[in-house]
Design a protein around this motif. Structure first.
Motif, PDB file in Angstrom:
ATOM      1  N   PRO A 110       0.839  -1.205   0.000  1.00 27.67           N
ATOM      2  CA  PRO A 110       0.000   0.000   0.000  1.00 27.67           C
ATOM      3  C   PRO A 110       0.872   1.253   0.000  1.00 27.67           C
ATOM      4  CG  PRO A 110      -0.060  -1.050   2.169  1.00 27.67           C
ATOM      5  CD  PRO A 110       0.763  -1.930   1.265  1.00 27.67           C
ATOM      6  N   VAL A 111       0.623   2.143  -0.965  1.00 24.94           N
ATOM      7  CA  VAL A 111       1.416   3.364  -1.075  1.00 24.94           C
ATOM      8  C   VAL A 111       0.573   4.628  -0.885  1.00 24.94           C
ATOM      9  CG1 VAL A 111       3.295   2.364  -2.431  1.00 24.94           C
ATOM     10  CG2 VAL A 111       1.295   3.299  -3.603  1.00 24.94           C
ATOM     11  N   VAL A 112      -0.729   4.529  -1.102  1.00 25.49           N
ATOM     12  CA  VAL A 112      -1.635   5.661  -0.915  1.00 25.49           C
ATOM     13  C   VAL A 112      -2.949   5.133  -0.356  1.00 25.49           C
ATOM     14  CG1 VAL A 112      -2.979   7.483  -2.083  1.00 25.49           C
ATOM     15  CG2 VAL A 112      -0.630   7.014  -2.804  1.00 25.49           C
ATOM     16  N   PHE A 113      -3.501   5.862   0.595  1.00 26.27           N
ATOM     17  CA  PHE A 113      -4.848   5.609   1.104  1.00 26.27           C
ATOM     18  C   PHE A 113      -5.706   6.751   0.570  1.00 26.27           C
ATOM     19  CE2 PHE A 113      -8.105   6.492   4.342  1.00 26.27           C
ATOM     20  CZ  PHE A 113      -8.754   5.271   4.375  1.00 26.27           C
ATOM     21  N   ALA A 114      -6.723   6.435  -0.215  1.00 26.16           N
ATOM     22  CA  ALA A 114      -7.565   7.463  -0.832  1.00 26.16           C
ATOM     23  C   ALA A 114      -8.949   7.453  -0.192  1.00 26.16           C
ATOM     24  CB  ALA A 114      -7.666   7.232  -2.330  1.00 26.16           C
ATOM     25  N   HIS A 115      -9.437   8.639   0.105  1.00 25.95           N
ATOM     26  CA  HIS A 115     -10.720   8.832   0.784  1.00 25.95           C
ATOM     27  C   HIS A 115     -11.498   9.868  -0.014  1.00 25.95           C
ATOM     28  CE1 HIS A 115     -13.375   9.931   4.243  1.00 25.95           C
ATOM     29  NE2 HIS A 115     -13.141  11.169   3.848  1.00 25.95           N
ATOM     30  N   SER A 116     -12.698   9.521  -0.449  1.00 27.17           N
ATOM     31  CA  SER A 116     -13.513  10.441  -1.241  1.00 27.17           C
ATOM     32  C   SER A 116     -14.890  10.555  -0.617  1.00 27.17           C
ATOM     33  CB  SER A 116     -13.670   9.931  -2.672  1.00 27.17           C
ATOM     34  OG  SER A 116     -12.419   9.677  -3.244  1.00 27.17           O
ATOM     35  N   ILE A 117     -15.453  11.763  -0.673  1.00 22.68           N
ATOM     36  CA  ILE A 117     -16.826  11.949  -0.208  1.00 22.68           C
ATOM     37  C   ILE A 117     -17.606  12.752  -1.229  1.00 22.68           C
ATOM     38  CG2 ILE A 117     -16.172  11.804   2.235  1.00 22.68           C
ATOM     39  CD1 ILE A 117     -16.786  14.853   2.407  1.00 22.68           C
ATOM     40  N   VAL A 118     -18.876  12.408  -1.341  1.00 20.70           N
ATOM     41  CA  VAL A 118     -19.784  13.123  -2.233  1.00 20.70           C
ATOM     42  C   VAL A 118     -21.157  13.146  -1.571  1.00 20.70           C
ATOM     43  CG1 VAL A 118     -20.426  11.075  -3.597  1.00 20.70           C
ATOM     44  CG2 VAL A 118     -20.547  13.331  -4.636  1.00 20.70           C
ATOM     45  N   LYS A 119     -21.870  14.244  -1.764  1.00 18.85           N
ATOM     46  CA  LYS A 119     -23.216  14.369  -1.199  1.00 18.85           C
ATOM     47  C   LYS A 119     -24.124  13.299  -1.804  1.00 18.85           C
ATOM     48  CE  LYS A 119     -23.135  19.316  -0.248  1.00 18.85           C
ATOM     49  NZ  LYS A 119     -23.780  20.609  -0.540  1.00 18.85           N
ATOM     50  N   ARG A 120     -25.015  12.789  -0.992  1.00 18.47           N
ATOM     51  CA  ARG A 120     -25.944  11.743  -1.444  1.00 18.47           C
ATOM     52  C   ARG A 120     -26.743  12.163  -2.667  1.00 18.47           C
ATOM     53  NH1 ARG A 120     -29.297   9.152   3.467  1.00 18.47           N
ATOM     54  NH2 ARG A 120     -29.988  11.278   3.543  1.00 18.47           N
ATOM     55  N   GLU A 121     -27.244  13.388  -2.646  1.00 18.86           N
ATOM     56  CA  GLU A 121     -28.098  13.837  -3.753  1.00 18.86           C
ATOM     57  C   GLU A 121     -27.333  13.946  -5.068  1.00 18.86           C
ATOM     58  OE1 GLU A 121     -27.225  17.615  -1.248  1.00 18.86           O
ATOM     59  OE2 GLU A 121     -27.639  15.499  -0.857  1.00 18.86           O
ATOM     60  N   HIS A 122     -26.007  14.049  -5.024  1.00 17.22           N
ATOM     61  CA  HIS A 122     -25.213  14.139  -6.245  1.00 17.22           C
ATOM     62  C   HIS A 122     -24.944  12.764  -6.863  1.00 17.22           C
ATOM     63  CE1 HIS A 122     -23.621  18.301  -4.817  1.00 17.22           C
ATOM     64  NE2 HIS A 122     -24.901  18.311  -5.113  1.00 17.22           N
ATOM     65  N   LEU A 123     -25.297  11.709  -6.149  1.00 17.53           N
ATOM     66  CA  LEU A 123     -25.139  10.356  -6.688  1.00 17.53           C
ATOM     67  C   LEU A 123     -26.200  10.047  -7.743  1.00 17.53           C
ATOM     68  CD1 LEU A 123     -24.380   8.484  -3.363  1.00 17.53           C
ATOM     69  CD2 LEU A 123     -22.765   9.021  -5.201  1.00 17.53           C
ATOM     70  N   LYS A 124     -27.230  10.877  -7.804  1.00 17.77           N
ATOM     71  CA  LYS A 124     -28.294  10.671  -8.792  1.00 17.77           C
ATOM     72  C   LYS A 124     -28.060  11.461 -10.065  1.00 17.77           C
ATOM     73  CE  LYS A 124     -31.639   9.799  -5.191  1.00 17.77           C
ATOM     74  NZ  LYS A 124     -32.650  10.409  -4.342  1.00 17.77           N
ATOM     75  N   SER A 125     -27.021  12.306 -10.069  1.00 20.33           N
ATOM     76  CA  SER A 125     -26.768  13.118 -11.263  1.00 20.33           C
ATOM     77  C   SER A 125     -25.288  13.070 -11.640  1.00 20.33           C
ATOM     78  CB  SER A 125     -27.276  14.549 -11.043  1.00 20.33           C
ATOM     79  OG  SER A 125     -26.762  15.085  -9.848  1.00 20.33           O
ATOM     80  N   ALA A 126     -24.523  14.077 -11.293  1.00 21.98           N
ATOM     81  CA  ALA A 126     -23.135  14.188 -11.770  1.00 21.98           C
ATOM     82  C   ALA A 126     -22.276  12.972 -11.417  1.00 21.98           C
ATOM     83  CB  ALA A 126     -22.494  15.459 -11.219  1.00 21.98           C
ATOM     84  N   TRP A 127     -22.440  12.433 -10.223  1.00 24.42           N
ATOM     85  CA  TRP A 127     -21.559  11.366  -9.751  1.00 24.42           C
ATOM     86  C   TRP A 127     -22.263  10.014  -9.678  1.00 24.42           C
ATOM     87  CZ3 TRP A 127     -16.941  12.955 -10.426  1.00 24.42           C
ATOM     88  CH2 TRP A 127     -16.648  14.304 -10.299  1.00 24.42           C
ATOM     89  N   ARG A 128     -23.256   9.790 -10.534  1.00 22.65           N
ATOM     90  CA  ARG A 128     -24.032   8.537 -10.485  1.00 22.65           C
ATOM     91  C   ARG A 128     -23.190   7.289 -10.737  1.00 22.65           C
ATOM     92  NH1 ARG A 128     -25.819  11.511 -14.531  1.00 22.65           N
ATOM     93  NH2 ARG A 128     -25.352  10.863 -16.647  1.00 22.65           N
ATOM     94  N   GLY A 129     -22.086   7.386 -11.463  1.00 20.02           N
ATOM     95  CA  GLY A 129     -21.248   6.223 -11.737  1.00 20.02           C
ATOM     96  C   GLY A 129     -20.337   5.830 -10.581  1.00 20.02           C
ATOM     97  N   LEU A 130     -20.254   6.668  -9.572  1.00 19.17           N
ATOM     98  CA  LEU A 130     -19.331   6.426  -8.464  1.00 19.17           C
ATOM     99  C   LEU A 130     -19.650   5.141  -7.702  1.00 19.17           C
ATOM    100  CD1 LEU A 130     -16.929   7.720  -6.969  1.00 19.17           C
ATOM    101  CD2 LEU A 130     -18.594   8.765  -5.436  1.00 19.17           C
TER     102      LEU A 130
END
Length: 178
Positions: free
Chosen positions: A82-102
């Motif tokens: 392991p060389v990097v630990f990645a942490h991402s957050i996105v608002k729930r409501e954005h999962l239905k539009s811009a970030w739906r593929g996440l």
């Protein structure tokens, strides 16, 4: 009584070692850079769930303490280390539009998605020397053979259709051997 860690993220990693500073300040896709430096690159998801954001993420994401966000955490591994630990957050409501593929990324790199879409805009990087009191420090250390004194991290927002995702990358000690 629990003391919250300082919220300050800085515009430059001034006290980081020169080797580490090179990795921290690199502007291109970290995924591509790692793939070029190791024989076998792998994304290892550890969690993807609705949860509360870290305290120092609330303001940058315009969240209230009780808001739940999609949290995705992965280790980026080079030759099984392991060389990097990645942490991402996105608002729930954005999962239905811009970030739906996440939610369907699985063991694929988020970076690949972020750096191949020309419509995604990135804000400047911010840096922090994480101490053991920071929740991301604890989670980043889970797969390390020994706990370091501190870990450097960087973060930035990626914005698509005026909807941000906050990506934080914690650089683990083995990165300097690549």
């Amino acid at each position: 009584m629990k003391i919250n860690p300082p919220l300050t993220w800085h515009p430059a990693p001034i006290s980081a070692s020169p080797d580490l500073r090179w990795w921290l300040t690199h502007q291109e896709s970290l995924t591509r850079l790692l793939q070029a430096r190791c024989e076998h690159f792998r994304v290892e998801p550890t969690i993807q769930t609705l949860a509360a954001a870290c305290f120092d993420e609330l303001t940058v994401m315009n969240l209230r303490r009780h808001n739940r966000v999609l949290v995705r955490e992965v280790y980026l591994r080079c030759d099984e280390t392991p060389v990097v630990f990645a942490h991402s957050i996105v608002k729930r409501e954005h999962l239905k539009s811009a970030w739906r593929g996440l939610s369907r990324l699985g063991n694929r790199s988020l970076g690949t998605m972020l750096f191949t879409n020309p419509l995604i805009q990135r804000t400047p990087l911010a840096f922090k020397n994480l101490k053991p009191t920071h929740p991301l420090f604890e989670r980043a250390c889970e797969q390390l053979p020994s706990r370091p004194i501190n870990l450097w991290a960087r973060r930035s927002l990626f914005v698509l259709q005026q909807q941000p995702i906050l990506v934080t990358e914690v650089f683990l000690p083995a990165i300097c051997q690549l």
